[in-house]
Every structure is written in structure tokens, then in C-alpha cells.
Design an enzyme around this catalytic site. Structure first.
Site, short mmCIF file in Angstrom:
data_model
loop_
_atom_site.label_atom_id
_atom_site.label_comp_id
_atom_site.label_asym_id
_atom_site.label_seq_id
_atom_site.Cartn_x
_atom_site.Cartn_y
_atom_site.Cartn_z
N GLY A 32 0.59 -4.43 3.62
CA GLY A 32 -0.78 -4.72 3.21
C GLY A 32 -1.19 -3.91 2.00
O GLY A 32 -2.22 -3.21 2.00
N GLY A 37 -7.41 -2.33 -1.38
CA GLY A 37 -7.23 -2.12 0.05
C GLY A 37 -6.89 -0.70 0.45
O GLY A 37 -6.59 0.16 -0.38
N GLY A 39 -4.27 0.25 2.21
CA GLY A 39 -2.83 0.55 2.13
C GLY A 39 -2.50 1.31 0.85
O GLY A 39 -1.79 2.33 0.88
N SER A 162 -9.00 -1.90 14.54
CA SER A 162 -10.41 -1.93 14.13
C SER A 162 -11.23 -1.76 15.39
O SER A 162 -10.79 -2.14 16.49
CB SER A 162 -10.71 -3.28 13.48
OG SER A 162 -12.06 -3.62 13.65
N TYR A 189 -9.87 -12.37 15.98
CA TYR A 189 -9.67 -11.08 15.31
C TYR A 189 -9.63 -9.95 16.36
O TYR A 189 -8.75 -9.08 16.31
CB TYR A 189 -10.79 -10.84 14.30
CG TYR A 189 -10.62 -9.60 13.44
CD1 TYR A 189 -9.60 -9.52 12.49
CD2 TYR A 189 -11.48 -8.51 13.58
CE1 TYR A 189 -9.46 -8.38 11.70
CE2 TYR A 189 -11.34 -7.38 12.79
CZ TYR A 189 -10.33 -7.31 11.85
OH TYR A 189 -10.17 -6.18 11.07
N1 LIG Z 1 -12.24 -2.22 5.55
C1 LIG Z 1 -12.75 -1.95 6.74
O1 LIG Z 1 -13.97 -1.67 6.85
C2 LIG Z 1 -11.91 -1.99 7.97
C3 LIG Z 1 -12.52 -1.72 9.21
C4 LIG Z 1 -11.74 -1.75 10.34
C5 LIG Z 1 -10.39 -2.00 10.25
N2 LIG Z 1 -9.81 -2.26 9.04
C6 LIG Z 1 -8.37 -2.53 9.01
O2 LIG Z 1 -7.78 -1.86 7.91
C7 LIG Z 1 -6.59 -2.54 7.52
C8 LIG Z 1 -6.58 -2.70 6.02
O3 LIG Z 1 -7.60 -3.61 5.66
P1 LIG Z 1 -8.45 -3.50 4.32
O4 LIG Z 1 -9.85 -3.26 4.72
O5 LIG Z 1 -7.77 -2.59 3.37
O6 LIG Z 1 -8.40 -5.01 3.82
P2 LIG Z 1 -7.61 -5.70 2.61
O7 LIG Z 1 -7.90 -5.03 1.33
O8 LIG Z 1 -7.93 -7.16 2.74
O9 LIG Z 1 -6.11 -5.40 2.98
C9 LIG Z 1 -5.38 -6.18 3.88
C10 LIG Z 1 -4.00 -6.36 3.32
O10 LIG Z 1 -3.26 -7.21 4.23
C11 LIG Z 1 -2.57 -8.15 3.44
N3 LIG Z 1 -2.19 -9.37 4.15
C12 LIG Z 1 -3.00 -10.33 4.64
N4 LIG Z 1 -2.27 -11.33 5.16
C13 LIG Z 1 -0.96 -10.99 4.99
C14 LIG Z 1 0.27 -11.63 5.29
N5 LIG Z 1 0.33 -12.85 5.86
N6 LIG Z 1 1.42 -11.00 4.97
C15 LIG Z 1 1.39 -9.79 4.36
N7 LIG Z 1 0.25 -9.14 4.03
C16 LIG Z 1 -0.90 -9.74 4.34
C17 LIG Z 1 -3.54 -8.46 2.31
O11 LIG Z 1 -2.86 -9.14 1.27
P3 LIG Z 1 -3.68 -10.01 0.17
O12 LIG Z 1 -4.26 -9.00 -0.75
O13 LIG Z 1 -2.61 -10.84 -0.42
O14 LIG Z 1 -4.72 -10.79 0.92
C18 LIG Z 1 -3.98 -7.05 1.95
O15 LIG Z 1 -3.03 -6.42 1.14
C19 LIG Z 1 -6.57 -3.85 8.30
O16 LIG Z 1 -5.67 -3.73 9.39
C20 LIG Z 1 -7.99 -3.99 8.81
O17 LIG Z 1 -8.08 -4.72 10.01
C21 LIG Z 1 -10.55 -2.27 7.90
#
Ligand SMILES: NC(=O)c1ccc[n+]([C@@H]2O[C@H](COP(=O)([O-])OP(=O)(O)OC[C@H]3O[C@@H](n4cnc5c(N)ncnc54)[C@H](OP(=O)(O)O)[C@@H]3O)[C@@H](O)[C@H]2O)c1
Length: 310
Positions: A32, A37, A39, A162, A189
Site C-alpha cells: 500500500g 498514504g 505506507g 482500523s 469494511y
Molecule cells: N487514514 C486513516 O485515517 C486511517 C484510519 C484507520 C485505518 N487506516 C488504515 O491505514 C492503512 C493505510 O491507509 P491510508 O489511510 O494510508 O489510505 P491510502 O492512502 O488510500 O492507502 C491505501 C493503499 O492501499 C493500496 N491498495 C488499495 N487496493 C489495493 C490492491 N488491490 N492491491 C494493492 N494495493 C492496494 C492503495 O493503492 P492506490 O493508491 O493504488 O489506491 C494505497 O496505496 C489502511 O489499512 C487503512 O485501513 C487509515
């Protein structure tokens, strides 16, 4: 127990500074990776502490490339390896795992960070509801294939979940939403995020004796690409949530604790938030705890991916 002074205001840079000697020399694979993001921010925070290799895994090659350029401009001597993997596709996951097992001797830390929040019902090429396929099953298959190869001597597996796991567990009677109304995707989710927690517990229980440590974590609320796609005011009203935003560096601090802190080894399988292990107790979300649940999810996941892992 990790450093008791760490909390929701602590940054990944602060944690990485303290745990620097545990980052140096390690090979770390993060799923990810994209410019907006968590990651990538996790990689940024640990990059100055001389990891041996960072493997940047994402489905979109141009996002990997942009992320790679960003990290290289900040840390020119950093060793990076791109890995294209679509976690929703079992074929792609198998191919990516084979690529790593054939080219990398040892992965020390695997951070299963990728996720989507599918707002309407869609299915993967394997016919599985997209949030479950991507967030849990893709990581379940990828991790187990690496545990037979580049992680055969153990290591850490971090599953980024989450707080949405508190809103519901696995829909045992219909995990693929064949008959269950999908609504706006929160149930699916939550199912996938409960699965992230049960998966960490299962890994610790099943493979702890051969050196596998696994933790799940909630990062807090951070304005990433995923958050930007959501109507956060509606989210706050609907679930009675106080929107307490964190910076990216505060959001990835718990990633660094879960990935490197030796002090949490006695709590193998545990859930972390705010940089601390926070046991899920009583009936606050009983569906995310207990042997009956993690064993049931393991069997269900094996059925979905068509392979048994022990
Ligand atoms: N941000 C928050 O407030 C928050 C809160 C609670 C939990 N989280 C958790 O934190 C983690 C990171 O999320 P984030 O907030 O950084 O969101 P994000 O920026 O949307 O990052 C998610 C990543 O997952 C990738 N992804 C989605 N579908 C995929 C697939 N089929 N194969 C491979 N990669 C895929 C996305 O790729 P693309 O860029 O190509 O879409 C993106 O790189 C997640 O597990 C999320 O549930 C976040």
C-alpha cells in the site's frame, strides 16, 4: 510494554530514533505504497536508520515509481525494490510472493498496510467482495506464502487495521455478501478490519513458537487519500466520532512500534493504538478476540484462497 511516554502525539520520527538499532540492517516489505498514504510515510520515517532494503509494494507502478523517487531524493543511499501486486487478485499475489521468495533471502518485517473502503458492492476477479479480498484475503495469502519462503525463519508481520473493527465482525453466515444488503460498505469494511486483528492473533498462536511475531494496529485519523474519498462529517455524525486528526508522522508512529519494538514481544498477537498495546477486553468487540473466532477465520480464508497453511 513499549515506552510509556509514547502516545497519540508521538511521531514516527521520534519512535524510529529510539528504535534505530532495531531498524538498521533489516529488510522490510510494505504494502500500500502511494504518495498520499501511510505506507510511504512509514518508509520515510525509518529510512534514515539504515535499513538493508525497503520493498515498496503497490498495485500501481506509477505510484511506486513516484514514491521511490521521493524517498531517493531524501535518502540517496537507500536500497529500494519495487513490487507490483494487486492484493485483490490471488494470481497477482501468488506471482508477487514467488518473485520475493526467489529473489530475497530474508524479509525481517512485513507491514500489511494496503486497504480499500469499497463504498458499493464490487467483486474481485476471484469473485470475492472487494474489501475482504483486498484488505484480508490478499494479505492472508501473501503472508502465508512468504512464511514458506523469505520469512521461513520467522519475523514480524504487522497488520494495519482500523477502529472500524468495533462496528462489526465477520459476517459468518454470508462473508461474501451474496444475500446480505451491502449498503455503503461499512459492514464489509468492518468485517475486513476485524479480520486483520484475528489474523495477527492467529499468526502469533500458530507460528509464535517458530519466531513469528504479529501485531495489528489502528493508526488514528489521518487525512490520506482514503480519508479524502470519504464524507468525514457524515462519518462523524453517523458513528458519533469526534474527528481528531493526526499528522502523517503521528499516524505512522504506531506502525514503527509494531514493526520494531522488542519490548512488545511478550504481547505477541496484540492490538496497538497510540503506540501502546491495548487489549480488546470484555464485550467491547468480542468478535475480534478468541480462539473460536481466529480459528474459524483461518479455515474460511483457506477455503477462499484454495490452500491450507499450517
Ligand atoms: N487514514 C486513516 O485515517 C486511517 C484510519 C484507520 C485505518 N487506516 C488504515 O491505514 C492503512 C493505510 O491507509 P491510508 O489511510 O494510508 O489510505 P491510502 O492512502 O488510500 O492507502 C491505501 C493503499 O492501499 C493500496 N491498495 C488499495 N487496493 C489495493 C490492491 N488491490 N492491491 C494493492 N494495493 C492496494 C492503495 O493503492 P492506490 O493508491 O493504488 O489506491 C494505497 O496505496 C489502511 O489499512 C487503512 O485501513 C487509515
Amino acid at each position: 510494554m513499549s515506552n510509556t511516554s509514547w502516545n497519540h502525539t508521538t511521531t514516527s520520527d521520534e519512535v524510529a530514533e529510539t528504535l534505530s538499532s532495531h531498524i538498521t540492517g533489516k529488510t522490510i516489505l510494505v504494502t500500500g505504497i502511494s504518495p498520499d498514504g501511510l505506507g510511504l510515510d512509514f518508509c520515510r520515517a525509518i529510512a534514515s536508520h539504515s535499513p538493508s532494503l525497503l520493498i515498496l509494494a503497490a498495485r500501481n507502478p506509477s505510484k511506486i515509481s513516484a514514491s521511490q523517487s521521493h524517498l531517493s531524493s531524501l535518502f540517496p543511499s537507500l536500497s529500494l525494490k519495487p513490487l507490483v501486486v494487486d492484493l485483490s487478485s490471488q494470481k497477482s499475489v501468488r506471482s508477487a510472493a514467488a518473485e520475493i521468495n526467489n529473489s530475497v533471502d530474508k524479509i525481517d518485517v512485513l507491514v500489511n498496510n494496503a486497504a480499500i473502503h469499497a463504498h458499493s458492492l464490487s467483486r474481485s476477479e476471484d469473485g470475492i467482495e472487494m474489501s475482504f479480498a483486498t484488505n484480508h484475503l490478499g494479505h492472508f495469502l501473501f503472508t502465508n506464502l512468504l512464511l514458506k519462503g523469505a520469512m521461513r525463519s520467522g519475523g514480524r508481520v504487522v497488520n494495519v487495521t482500523s477502529n472500524s473493527f468495533r462496528r462489526g465482525g465477520v459476517v459468518w453466515e454470508d462473508p461474501n455478501f451474496l444475500n446480505t444488503p451491502f449498503g455503503d460498505g461499512w459492514e464489509a469494511y468492518s468485517q475486513s478490519k476485524t479480520s486483520n486483528i484475528l489474523f495477527s492473533t492467529a499468526l502469533a498462536e500458530k507460528f509464535g513458537s517458530r519466531g513469528v511475531y504479529s501485531y495489528s494496529l489502528h493508526p488514528g485519523l489521518i487525512n490520506t487519500a482514503m480519508a479524502k474519498k470519504m464524507d468525514m462529517d457524515d462519518f462523524a455524525n453517523r458513528f458519533n466520532v469526534n474527528l481528531q486528526w493526526r499528522s502523517f508522522a503521528q499516524g505512522t508512529a504506531t506502525h514503527v512500534v509494531a514493526a520494531f519494538d522488542p519490548a512488545i514481544e511478550p504481547q505477541n498477537g496484540g492490538f496497538l493504538t497510540d503506540c501502546q498495546i491495548k487489549p480488546i477486553v470484555g464485550d467491547e468487540a468480542a468478535w475480534a478476540t478468541g480462539k473460536e473466532n481466529w480459528e474459524r477465520l483461518w479455515k474460511l480464508s483457506e477455503e477462499f484462497v484454495g490452500e491450507e497453511f499450517s
